[in-house]
Design a protein around this motif. Sequence first.
Motif, PDB file in Angstrom:
ATOM      1  N   ASP A  27     -25.316  -5.796  -2.980  1.00 47.41           N
ATOM      2  CA  ASP A  27     -24.317  -6.745  -3.512  1.00 47.41           C
ATOM      3  C   ASP A  27     -22.995  -6.061  -3.850  1.00 47.41           C
ATOM      4  O   ASP A  27     -22.178  -6.607  -4.579  1.00 47.41           O
ATOM      5  CB  ASP A  27     -24.875  -7.468  -4.749  1.00 47.41           C
ATOM      6  N   ASP A  28     -22.778  -4.863  -3.335  1.00 45.39           N
ATOM      7  CA  ASP A  28     -21.508  -4.167  -3.633  1.00 45.39           C
ATOM      8  C   ASP A  28     -20.356  -4.971  -3.028  1.00 45.39           C
ATOM      9  O   ASP A  28     -20.363  -5.306  -1.835  1.00 45.39           O
ATOM     10  CB  ASP A  28     -21.528  -2.750  -3.059  1.00 45.39           C
ATOM     11  N   LEU A  29     -19.355  -5.267  -3.858  1.00 42.41           N
ATOM     12  CA  LEU A  29     -18.243  -6.100  -3.392  1.00 42.41           C
ATOM     13  C   LEU A  29     -17.437  -5.429  -2.282  1.00 42.41           C
ATOM     14  O   LEU A  29     -16.739  -6.097  -1.527  1.00 42.41           O
ATOM     15  CB  LEU A  29     -17.346  -6.473  -4.579  1.00 42.41           C
ATOM     16  N   GLY A  30     -17.569  -4.124  -2.186  1.00 45.93           N
ATOM     17  CA  GLY A  30     -16.892  -3.415  -1.084  1.00 45.93           C
ATOM     18  C   GLY A  30     -17.399  -3.883   0.268  1.00 45.93           C
ATOM     19  O   GLY A  30     -16.621  -3.995   1.220  1.00 45.93           O
ATOM     20  N   VAL A  31     -18.702  -4.167   0.349  1.00 46.70           N
ATOM     21  CA  VAL A  31     -19.240  -4.607   1.639  1.00 46.70           C
ATOM     22  C   VAL A  31     -19.327  -6.127   1.752  1.00 46.70           C
ATOM     23  O   VAL A  31     -19.075  -6.675   2.815  1.00 46.70           O
ATOM     24  CB  VAL A  31     -20.604  -3.962   1.993  1.00 46.70           C
ATOM     25  N   VAL A  32     -19.634  -6.817   0.659  1.00 47.38           N
ATOM     26  CA  VAL A  32     -19.784  -8.270   0.831  1.00 47.38           C
ATOM     27  C   VAL A  32     -18.441  -9.004   0.834  1.00 47.38           C
ATOM     28  O   VAL A  32     -18.347 -10.119   1.340  1.00 47.38           O
ATOM     29  CB  VAL A  32     -20.772  -8.911  -0.185  1.00 47.38           C
ATOM     30  N   ARG A  33     -17.390  -8.362   0.293  1.00 48.75           N
ATOM     31  CA  ARG A  33     -16.068  -9.009   0.274  1.00 48.75           C
ATOM     32  C   ARG A  33     -14.954  -8.106   0.829  1.00 48.75           C
ATOM     33  O   ARG A  33     -13.798  -8.511   0.809  1.00 48.75           O
ATOM     34  CB  ARG A  33     -15.672  -9.365  -1.152  1.00 48.75           C
ATOM     35  N   GLY A  34     -15.273  -6.898   1.236  1.00 44.27           N
ATOM     36  CA  GLY A  34     -14.213  -5.955   1.627  1.00 44.27           C
ATOM     37  C   GLY A  34     -13.292  -5.676   0.447  1.00 44.27           C
ATOM     38  O   GLY A  34     -12.087  -5.464   0.602  1.00 44.27           O
ATOM     39  N   ASP A  35     -13.867  -5.720  -0.771  1.00 40.35           N
ATOM     40  CA  ASP A  35     -13.067  -5.642  -1.996  1.00 40.35           C
ATOM     41  C   ASP A  35     -13.097  -4.208  -2.524  1.00 40.35           C
ATOM     42  O   ASP A  35     -14.046  -3.790  -3.198  1.00 40.35           O
ATOM     43  CB  ASP A  35     -13.661  -6.623  -3.021  1.00 40.35           C
ATOM     44  N   GLY A  36     -12.064  -3.489  -2.188  1.00 41.41           N
ATOM     45  CA  GLY A  36     -11.983  -2.097  -2.600  1.00 41.41           C
ATOM     46  C   GLY A  36     -10.811  -1.457  -1.878  1.00 41.41           C
ATOM     47  O   GLY A  36     -10.049  -2.149  -1.189  1.00 41.41           O
ATOM     48  N   VAL A  37     -10.650  -0.170  -2.072  1.00 40.06           N
ATOM     49  CA  VAL A  37      -9.525   0.538  -1.455  1.00 40.06           C
ATOM     50  C   VAL A  37     -10.020   1.829  -0.815  1.00 40.06           C
ATOM     51  O   VAL A  37     -11.096   2.330  -1.154  1.00 40.06           O
ATOM     52  CB  VAL A  37      -8.429   0.870  -2.495  1.00 40.06           C
ATOM     53  N   PHE A  38      -9.215   2.349   0.099  1.00 39.84           N
ATOM     54  CA  PHE A  38      -9.562   3.640   0.690  1.00 39.84           C
ATOM     55  C   PHE A  38      -8.286   4.371   1.065  1.00 39.84           C
ATOM     56  O   PHE A  38      -7.187   3.807   1.026  1.00 39.84           O
ATOM     57  CB  PHE A  38     -10.491   3.471   1.898  1.00 39.84           C
ATOM     58  N   ASP A  39      -8.430   5.633   1.404  1.00 35.12           N
ATOM     59  CA  ASP A  39      -7.322   6.396   1.942  1.00 35.12           C
ATOM     60  C   ASP A  39      -7.904   7.466   2.865  1.00 35.12           C
ATOM     61  O   ASP A  39      -9.089   7.804   2.753  1.00 35.12           O
ATOM     62  CB  ASP A  39      -6.467   7.025   0.838  1.00 35.12           C
ATOM     63  N   VAL A  40      -7.086   7.937   3.785  1.00 38.74           N
ATOM     64  CA  VAL A  40      -7.577   8.915   4.762  1.00 38.74           C
ATOM     65  C   VAL A  40      -6.544  10.022   4.901  1.00 38.74           C
ATOM     66  O   VAL A  40      -5.367   9.747   5.144  1.00 38.74           O
ATOM     67  CB  VAL A  40      -7.800   8.260   6.157  1.00 38.74           C
ATOM     68  N   ALA A  41      -6.982  11.275   4.741  1.00 36.11           N
ATOM     69  CA  ALA A  41      -6.086  12.424   4.892  1.00 36.11           C
ATOM     70  C   ALA A  41      -6.556  13.289   6.062  1.00 36.11           C
ATOM     71  O   ALA A  41      -7.754  13.353   6.346  1.00 36.11           O
ATOM     72  CB  ALA A  41      -6.082  13.258   3.610  1.00 36.11           C
ATOM     73  N   SER A  42      -5.594  13.944   6.708  1.00 39.58           N
ATOM     74  CA  SER A  42      -5.913  14.898   7.793  1.00 39.58           C
ATOM     75  C   SER A  42      -6.323  16.228   7.201  1.00 39.58           C
ATOM     76  O   SER A  42      -5.774  16.657   6.175  1.00 39.58           O
ATOM     77  CB  SER A  42      -4.657  15.236   8.592  1.00 39.58           C
ATOM     78  N   CYS A  43      -7.224  16.927   7.882  1.00 37.43           N
ATOM     79  CA  CYS A  43      -7.610  18.278   7.467  1.00 37.43           C
ATOM     80  C   CYS A  43      -7.592  19.147   8.718  1.00 37.43           C
ATOM     81  O   CYS A  43      -8.122  18.729   9.753  1.00 37.43           O
ATOM     82  CB  CYS A  43      -9.011  18.310   6.898  1.00 37.43           C
ATOM     83  N   ARG A  44      -6.963  20.321   8.601  1.00 39.81           N
ATOM     84  CA  ARG A  44      -6.940  21.237   9.744  1.00 39.81           C
ATOM     85  C   ARG A  44      -7.289  22.633   9.279  1.00 39.81           C
ATOM     86  O   ARG A  44      -6.677  23.149   8.346  1.00 39.81           O
ATOM     87  CB  ARG A  44      -5.545  21.261  10.384  1.00 39.81           C
ATOM     88  N   ASN A  45      -8.283  23.195   9.911  1.00 41.91           N
ATOM     89  CA  ASN A  45      -8.694  24.570   9.617  1.00 41.91           C
ATOM     90  C   ASN A  45      -8.816  24.839   8.118  1.00 41.91           C
ATOM     91  O   ASN A  45      -8.287  25.829   7.610  1.00 41.91           O
ATOM     92  CB  ASN A  45      -7.695  25.564  10.243  1.00 41.91           C
TER      93      ASN A  45
END
Length: 284
Positions: A27-45
Amino acid sequence: MTASVPQLVALLDGSLVDVDTPLLRADDLGVVRGDGVFDVASCRNGRVTDLEAHLERLATSAHILSLPEPDLAGYARAVDALVDAWDWEAHPEATVRLVETRGPEHGGEPTCWAMMQPVPDSVRREREGVRVVVLDRGHEAEETSELPWLLPGAKSLSYGINMAAKRWAKAHGADDAIFVTPSGLLLEGPTSALVVDLDGELVTPRQDGILPSTTLRTLVDAAPEAGLQVRFAHLQREALAGVRGAWLLSSGRILAPIVSIDGAELPISPLHPTLRKLLAVPGA
Ligand code: PLP
């Protein structure tokens, strides 16, 4: 069954868990409602690019969604654990995804984790060129900043529309999309920022109601080293017909030159090698 892609997950106390480990309730709202936030960072070596900027944007996104303030020290701890555990020799390029959901539907704490994955070959190939289609986003930019329920400027977990735009592009002979407003103002890609070369000047759409890209920010800061600057402007769709080149920018792909728009070929800008250097694209 676990996919064969190497993936590592860390919790905010810095502990590593297997990607198979259940972290979310049904029942996590992240999956049942897409209710949440995220971010994505690059990593190199073993180095994460602009982690501070990504943590800051995660906090801004959480604020826009009225989520509890993310534990930024906890995310930094999780990222450190992932960087330490990652096999950089086998996978020198990776991305780290930071996630905060609203948590269980009937109360409870947000669900938070970080996950590291290699940058797929398909994304690295985009650095050679991408074909795009222009798609209507359905509402004007200025309006968006006045319509906070559309979550302008937040990287929310509700990326269904962004993913559908990419699928539409692929089903119509392209690789990606650029969103425009109904009146023809250029905005951004579903997962990228747009920059064009207009007679030797770098121009990017004004940030009204679109996600502030960290890769674009790096370019804005680095451009003066090469005697360039990036201008923020209202750009009409018709302007694309007269550009010397254009790019999609984002954390994993970094810099992808656009080689066709709605089926019409576009040259790669003479500034491309300079931008590759400024953004430290691997192999540049
Ligand atoms: N715009 C949108 C809608 C995005 O989803 C992304 C990244 O995924 C970007 C722009 C580019 O942001 P960044 O350069 O910080 O990856």
